[in-house]
Design an enzyme around this catalytic site. Structure first.
Site, mmCIF file in Angstrom:
data_model
loop_
_atom_site.group_PDB
_atom_site.id
_atom_site.type_symbol
_atom_site.label_atom_id
_atom_site.label_comp_id
_atom_site.label_asym_id
_atom_site.label_seq_id
_atom_site.Cartn_x
_atom_site.Cartn_y
_atom_site.Cartn_z
ATOM 1 C CG ASP A 194 -1.959 1.044 1.244
ATOM 2 O OD1 ASP A 194 -2.628 1.497 0.432
ATOM 3 O OD2 ASP A 194 -1.497 2.001 2.227
ATOM 4 C CG LEU A 275 -9.329 8.611 2.921
ATOM 5 C CD1 LEU A 275 -9.395 10.167 3.670
ATOM 6 C CD2 LEU A 275 -10.362 8.621 1.854
ATOM 7 N NE ARG A 276 0.043 5.944 1.908
ATOM 8 C CZ ARG A 276 -0.045 5.460 3.027
ATOM 9 N NH1 ARG A 276 -0.546 3.746 3.243
ATOM 10 N NH2 ARG A 276 0.318 5.709 4.019
ATOM 11 N N GLY A 277 -5.213 5.420 -1.380
ATOM 12 C CA GLY A 277 -5.611 5.036 -3.003
ATOM 13 C C GLY A 277 -6.281 6.149 -3.669
#
Length: 336
Positions: A194, A275-277
């Site tokens: 991730d 929320l990184r995506g």
């Protein structure tokens, strides 16, 4: 030393080349993890990328590559005076060996000298050498977990912090992070996956004509590297110019509200944790638009960005491989 294999001479592998170029335009994309079998030009492409990046100006003699326009007041080799000599040099490609120690990566503090003489004697590591350049980790899946954790933390914060016995040193360390791996040799933990901005899968071409062209170019390169590099110098120069132009345009690229909403709806539909995506997909979509010379990202950019940024982030079972089909993205966006 032989001239590096030209980036433009790599046959096929369009996703790999695009992911690397997007990170060259915007390191904020967050680096790239390249997954694939051996002999698919992974290392060749990474090493060729450095030649496409514009040279940087540094304070002469500074091992931390301080920018003379914005020198670091806390630089372990400074502080640098306003009139410090400067020089222009190519961007560095720093390779992290799988067997490297923590001290080799972060740098080491001479505690005895610090305590006896009151000086912070710091020996810079690979993170200092990679500042404002590229840090390349081949076989990143074979790197010890604590080194991968440390590496990704520094990549996220842009700062390397070393502390020994109450004595500490910190310095900026911002770089384009590229990891390559062969999944047959083991996977990365999902938490580490991730942390890479985008991921691409590479395979050998099944097309005999394309495979023959790969062999033809490789034999030419091995027989006369200088002549081969000269043959592709114009194409590489054009690509380098496009990278520089896209960097200049990126700051003015807009991402419309409906595209941002589409990204978040897509991430929710695919079950992307955190929320990184969302953030990486938005950054990648803007960078795609800049790469193509446009001042506004559109839904096609979102779809292409999602393939790069979300395939390794979606929830999956323990025995499932990372992946995402374009049809899934189309279907998810159609529900919006």
């Amino acid at each position: 030393m032989n001239a590096p294999y030209p980036f433009s001479a790599i046959v096929g592998q369009e996703d790999l080349k695009l992911a690397l170029l997007l990170n060259a335009v915007s390191p904020e994309v967050g680096g790239v993890l390249v997954r694939g079998e051996k002999g698919t030009a992974k290392s060749t492409a990474v090493r060729a990328l450095a030649k496409l990046l514009p040279p940087i100006r540094v304070v002469s003699g500074c091992p931390f590559s301080c920018d003379p326009e914005q020198p670091n007041p806390e630089c372990p080799a400074g502080p640098h005076p306003p009139d410090a000599a400067s020089e222009e040099r190519p961007v560095r490609l720093v390779e992290l060996p799988v067997g490297a120690s923590t001290d080799r990566l972060t740098g080491t503090l001479d505690i005895e000298k610090a305590l006896s003489e009151g000086e912070k004697a710091f020996e810079p590591g690979l993170l200092a050498a990679a500042h404002r350049g590229i840090l390349y980790v081949d076989e990143v899946n074979l790197l010890s977990d604590h080194l991968v954790d440390l590496l990704l933390d520094v990549a996220a914060m842009g700062l390397n912090y070393v502390e020994r016995e109450g004595v500490s040193v910190r310095h900026p360390s911002r770089f384009i992070l590229v990891g390559t791996m062969n999944p047959e040799e083991g996977e990365l933990r999902p938490q580490l996956l991730d942390r890479f901005g985008v991921t691409v899968e590479v395979t050998g071409s099944p097309d005999p004509a394309e495979r023959v062209e790969v062999v033809r170019r490789r034999l030419h390169y091995e027989a006369d590297p200088e002549d081969f590099a000269a043959k592709w110098s114009v194409a590489d120069g054009e690509t380098a110019g496009k990278v520089e132009g896209a960097r200049g345009l990126l700051g003015s690229v807009r991402l419309p509200e409906d595209a941002m909403y589409g990204i978040s709806a897509l991430c929710a539909e695919l079950g992307i944790d955190g929320l990184r995506g969302d953030i990486v997909t938005a950054r990648t979509a803007r960078t795609l638009a800049a790469w193509e010379g446009r001042e506004e990202a559109d839904f096609d950019d979102v779809k292409r960005a999602a393939l790069l940024a979300l395939s390794h982030r979606r929830r999956r079972g323990p025995f499932e491989q990372p992946g995402l089909d374009p049809e899934e993205i189309e279907a998810a966006l159609a529900k919006d």
